[in-house]
Design a protein around this motif. Structure first.
Motif, PDB file in Angstrom:
ATOM      1  N   GLY A 264       1.238  -8.120   0.290  1.00 17.82           N
ATOM      2  CA  GLY A 264       2.661  -7.608   1.538  1.00 17.82           C
ATOM      3  C   GLY A 264       2.515  -6.217   1.588  1.00 17.82           C
ATOM      4  O   GLY A 264       3.763  -6.132   1.427  1.00 17.82           O
ATOM      5  N   LEU A 265       1.512  -5.352   1.146  1.00 18.29           N
ATOM      6  CA  LEU A 265       2.266  -3.582   1.715  1.00 18.29           C
ATOM      7  C   LEU A 265       1.381  -3.190   2.615  1.00 18.29           C
ATOM      8  O   LEU A 265       1.412  -2.511   2.769  1.00 18.29           O
ATOM      9  N   GLY A 266       1.782  -4.151   4.177  1.00 17.15           N
ATOM     10  CA  GLY A 266       1.271  -3.196   5.614  1.00 17.15           C
ATOM     11  C   GLY A 266       1.875  -4.479   6.233  1.00 17.15           C
ATOM     12  O   GLY A 266       2.385  -5.510   5.777  1.00 17.15           O
ATOM     13  N   ASN A 267       1.942  -4.021   7.382  1.00 23.03           N
ATOM     14  CA  ASN A 267       1.597  -4.636   8.732  1.00 23.03           C
ATOM     15  C   ASN A 267       0.995  -4.782  10.229  1.00 23.03           C
ATOM     16  O   ASN A 267       0.577  -5.613  10.355  1.00 23.03           O
ATOM     17  N   GLY A 268       0.460  -3.458  10.694  1.00 21.53           N
ATOM     18  CA  GLY A 268      -0.837  -3.820  11.589  1.00 21.53           C
ATOM     19  C   GLY A 268      -1.202  -2.410  11.516  1.00 21.53           C
ATOM     20  O   GLY A 268      -2.136  -2.118  10.136  1.00 21.53           O
ATOM     21  N   GLY A 269      -1.518  -1.614  12.168  1.00 19.92           N
ATOM     22  CA  GLY A 269      -3.234  -1.207  12.419  1.00 19.92           C
ATOM     23  C   GLY A 269      -2.649   0.412  11.297  1.00 19.92           C
ATOM     24  O   GLY A 269      -4.085   0.606  10.636  1.00 19.92           O
ATOM     25  N   LEU A 270      -2.134   0.425  11.035  1.00 21.53           N
ATOM     26  CA  LEU A 270      -2.096   1.857  10.401  1.00 21.53           C
ATOM     27  C   LEU A 270      -2.686   1.290   9.187  1.00 21.53           C
ATOM     28  O   LEU A 270      -2.918   2.063   8.479  1.00 21.53           O
TER      29      LEU A 270
END
Length: 801
Positions: A111-117
């Motif tokens: 759980g270290l990110g969300n989207g394209g970035l």
């Protein structure tokens, strides 16, 4: 280490018994996963140690990539593949009665990110290691990711994302390398021998503890590091309520993107950003000083890259460290800082450019604010010399203005390189969003079109397609992905077309089974799998897709002679918890699905599926099964996109606007292998600058649009008439900010053309193969090579060796 399956089995069983102290026969599948993960990490540890020793011995220039997100996905399968030990491990486990694929399912996406970035950052780390570049990641070890998404009665419900509930087998906690980060308090200034000294007193001190994860290169014995920082109470804690201090400290690394709709949330977001850069910069500087090299040569040995504006405080923090702790002059520190740091911009949306109220910034980071003030003063003085009496220009370019600190301005001023992530995006930055800065610093601006790692998104996600590619052109493309172009000569080969088609059908079968198991929806595996999976935002225009599906449903329902090639529309997206509009669109998708999927008149032709909790691991199942890739953002709004590249590499055909990297995809594959529609970026910008758009015109003059908009409000759906009022108003009362109605007719025409084309299996397969053949340029290996050569000035250690 694993020379045979027998060796592997022995090591595996020994490891299990040492860790769990019980017989293997009593093991759970979660324990089997953890055992294998620990064994693989230990297997890579020798290469990890040797890689760091090699970098030190060769004094290679190091790259540190700072990002608030690293969307890694599952690591077990990738690590096994990159280490070249998947086959022997799979065979050994099979003899123990264990399915490797089932073990892989036990891993929870980090759980270290969300989207394209965040996914871009993960792809970049993979390419750095696989190409033997000395490059490392620097991020935050969030205890909880964005959220776990559940769909309840069609609505998004957010639950805490507990990715660490079973621990993380890939990380190594290094408490001995912890550093202290300070917040609040005030700065006392003294003068000794004509030099000003700054002392940060009465500050709240937080301990930043690193957790290192190996980043394993593809079959090359290179293992780089992703260092993630966790906030913990410091031994130098303030003299106040201990429990409150502990709670506030641990909150810093508790959640990815805490809600910043209130002051407390804003303070926490800013705390996170400073925590990341202060911990990271201190650690990098400490490592450098241990080498004994001159501090004035720092920028010749270290490159620091900031991924968007979240880590931009690295600039004033590095200045603070050099001036306050290393006693350098302002000029010396500025020279080192600006020649060390480079910056990637990821947006054309002005509202997405970060800025912070001075009232929050100064209180939380008093010394950093002083440094930013000084940077701003010196920069404005330069502007005054260049543009005397042009107050408005200077005001628009200032780092601090109107009681706000503008982070993108600070990033441009304090770095030596500013890049966009697709050619059209960079052009827009130069001509519009950052026009004044481009005129002042033309040498800083450059383009680096995004890329994806083909090792995960083709080799791992689609092994059967990988096998038939290898059979035709060999395996050299794995090292040089541009060699996928060799497939072009097989685009009209009936045997290869059949092979590609069959792989797609196998992948569609697997996805259809997953959908049936998780949703109960039975879909036609021969239908067109039309997919839009990405972060849910108004500019990405999931709404345009939905309105078109409503139109198809209306025709199928009310026109007896109308038929279409059966279509399955698949959505996956998370809406930010505070983004009311986006959450209404999720409700609309699910409401439409309920109606369409249960109507006997249309269910054989049309299905709508929303897959909850979209993630990297889910994307790896969806993308190989996709026929049509929806990349339909409002032109000029999407900086690049990387989903478009992943779908293309797996043989999906893009339907899209001329936006972001779609433009470069179109340049490669042409009109014959892609479906384009809609306003151009120039037309959108013209509307925004000069006005002239009236959404009511399309509502009144296009019967299709009038019908679907009325259906949002007139009881067509089994919800209250006000359920979708906000969406209705956005399109008419608020004049359709993202031109959904303007592009509706063009989109519908492109969809009809696409549907007819799919009926010609040979032609569609030819298009699919052409997309795969042209996708190699979008490997992140190409992107990283451009960064390394043109921005960072680093050399692959493969050449050094």
């Amino acid at each position: 280490m694993f020379t045979s399956k027998e060796t592997f089995k022995k090591r595996f069983l020994d490891k299990f018994e040492r860790v769990y102290g019980k017989s293997f026969e009593d093991s759970t599948i979660q324990e089997q996963y953890a055992t294998l993960g620990m064994l693989v990490r230990e297997y890579a540890s020798q290469d990890w140690i040797h890689t760091n020793e090699r970098y030190r011995a060769e004094s290679q220039k190091q790259v540190y990539y700072f990002s608030i997100e690293f969307l890694l996905g599952r690591l077990l399968g990738t690590n096994l593949m990159n280490l070249g030990i998947r086959d022997v491990c799979e065979a050994g486990l099979k003899e123990l009665g264990i399915s490797l694929s089932q073990i892989e399912e036990q891993e929870i996406d980090a759980g270290l990110g969300n989207g394209g970035l965040g996914r871009l950052a993960a792809c970049f780390l993979d390419s750095l290691a696989s190409m033997d570049y000395p490059g490392h990641g620097c991020g935050i070890r969030y205890k909880h990711g964005l959220f776990e998404q559940k769909i309840v009665n069609g609505y998004q419900v957010e639950l805490p994302e507990q990715w660490l509930r079973n621990g993380n087998v890939w990380e190594v906690r290094k408490a001995g390398l912890a550093v202290e980060v300070k917040f609040g308090g005030h700065v006392e200034v003294s003068n000794s021998n004509g030099k000003m000294n700054f002392h940060h007193v009465n500050a709240e001190t937080v301990s930043a503890v690193p957790h290192d994860m190996p980043v394993i290169g593809y079959e090359n014995e290179t293992v780089n590091t992703l260092r993630l920082w966790s906030a913990e109470p410091s031994p130098y804690r303030p003299d106040r309520d201990v429990m409150k201090y502990k709670q506030e400290t641990e909150a810093i690394s508790e959640f990815l993107y805490p809600d910043d709709t209130n002051v407390e949330g804003k303070i926490l977001r800013l705390k996170q950003q400073y925590f990341l850069v202060s911990a990271g910069m201190q650690s990098i500087l400490n490592s450098y000083l241990k080498t004994g090299q001159d501090i004035h040569d720092f920028h010749n040995h270290v490159a620091i890259h900031i991924n968007d504006t979240h880590p931009v405080l690295a600039i004033p923090e590095f200045m603070r460290l050099l001036i306050d702790e290393r006693n350098l002059s302002w000029e010396e520190a500025w020279h080192i800082t600006t020649n060390t740091i480079s910056y990637t911009n990821h947006t054309t949306l002005s509202e997405a450019l970060e800025q912070w109220p001075i009232s929050i910034f100064q209180n939380l980071l008093p010394r950093i604010f002083m440094v930013v003030e000084e940077i701003n003063e010196r920069f404005c003085m330069k502007l005054w010399k260049q543009y005397p009496n042009q107050w408005e220009r200077i005001e628009n370019m200032a780092i601090i203005a109107h009681d706000m600190v503008k982070m993108a301005h600070l990033a441009i001023v304090g770095s030596h390189s500013v890049n966009g992530v697709a050619q059209i995006h960079t052009d827009i930055l130069k001509k519009r969003e950052m026009k004044l800065f481009y005129e002042f610093y033309p040498e800083k601006f450059n383009n680096k079109t995004n890329g994806i790692t083909h090792r995960r998104w083709l080799m791992k996600a689609n092994p059967q397609l990988t096998d038939i590619i290898n059979d035709r052109i060999g395996t050299e493309w794995i090292r040089e992905p541009k060699q996928l172009e060799q497939l072009e000569k097989y685009a009209c080969d009936p045997n290869f077309q059949d092979a590609v088609y069959e792989v797609k059908q196998v992948n569609k079968h697997h996805l259809a089974e997953k959908i049936r198991q998780h949703t109960g929806i039975v879909i036609d595996e021969q239908s067109i799998f039309d997919v839009q999976v990405k972060r849910l935002h108004a500019y990405k225009r999931q709404l345009l897709n939905i309105l078109h599906i409503m139109h198809l449903y209306n025709r199928l329902s009310y026109e007896p002679n109308f038929t279409i090639t059966p279509r399955t529309f698949i959505f996956g997206a998370k809406a930010s918890p505070g983004y009311y509009y986006a959450k209404k669109i999720i409700k609309l998708i699910n409401t439409l699905a309920e109606k369409v999927n249960n109507d006997p008149r249309t269910k054989d032709y049309l299905k709508v599926v929303f897959l909850e909790n979209y993630s990297v691991s889910l994307a790896e199942e969806i993308i190989p099964a996709t026929n049509v890739s929806e990349q339909i953002s409002t032109a000029s709004k999407e900086a690049s996109g990387t989903g478009n590249m992943k779908f293309m590499m797996n043989g999906a055909i893009t339907i899209g606007t001329m936006d972001g990297a779609n433009v470069e995809i179109h340049e490669l594959v042409g009109d014959d292998n892609m479906f384009t529609f809609g306003l151009s970026a120039q037309e959108v910008l013209a509307y925004q600058q000069r006005g002239g758009y009236n959404s009511f015109e399309y509502y009144h003059h296009d019967k299709r649009i009038h019908q679907v908009l009325e259906q949002l409000m007139n009881g067509f759906f089994s919800v209250t008439d006000s359920e979708f009022e906000h969406i209705y108003d956005s399109l008419l009362i608020q004049n359709d900010e993202y031109y959904v109605l303007r592009d509706f007719a063009s989109y519908s025409d492109a969809q009809m053309k696409l549907s007819k084309m799919y009926e010609n299996r040979s032609k569609w397969s030819q298009m699919s193969i052409m997309n795969i053949a042209k996708s190699g340029v979008f490997s992140s290996d190409r992107t990283i090579r451009e960064y390394a050569e043109n921005i960072w000035g680093v050399t692959s250690s493969a050449y050094v060796r």
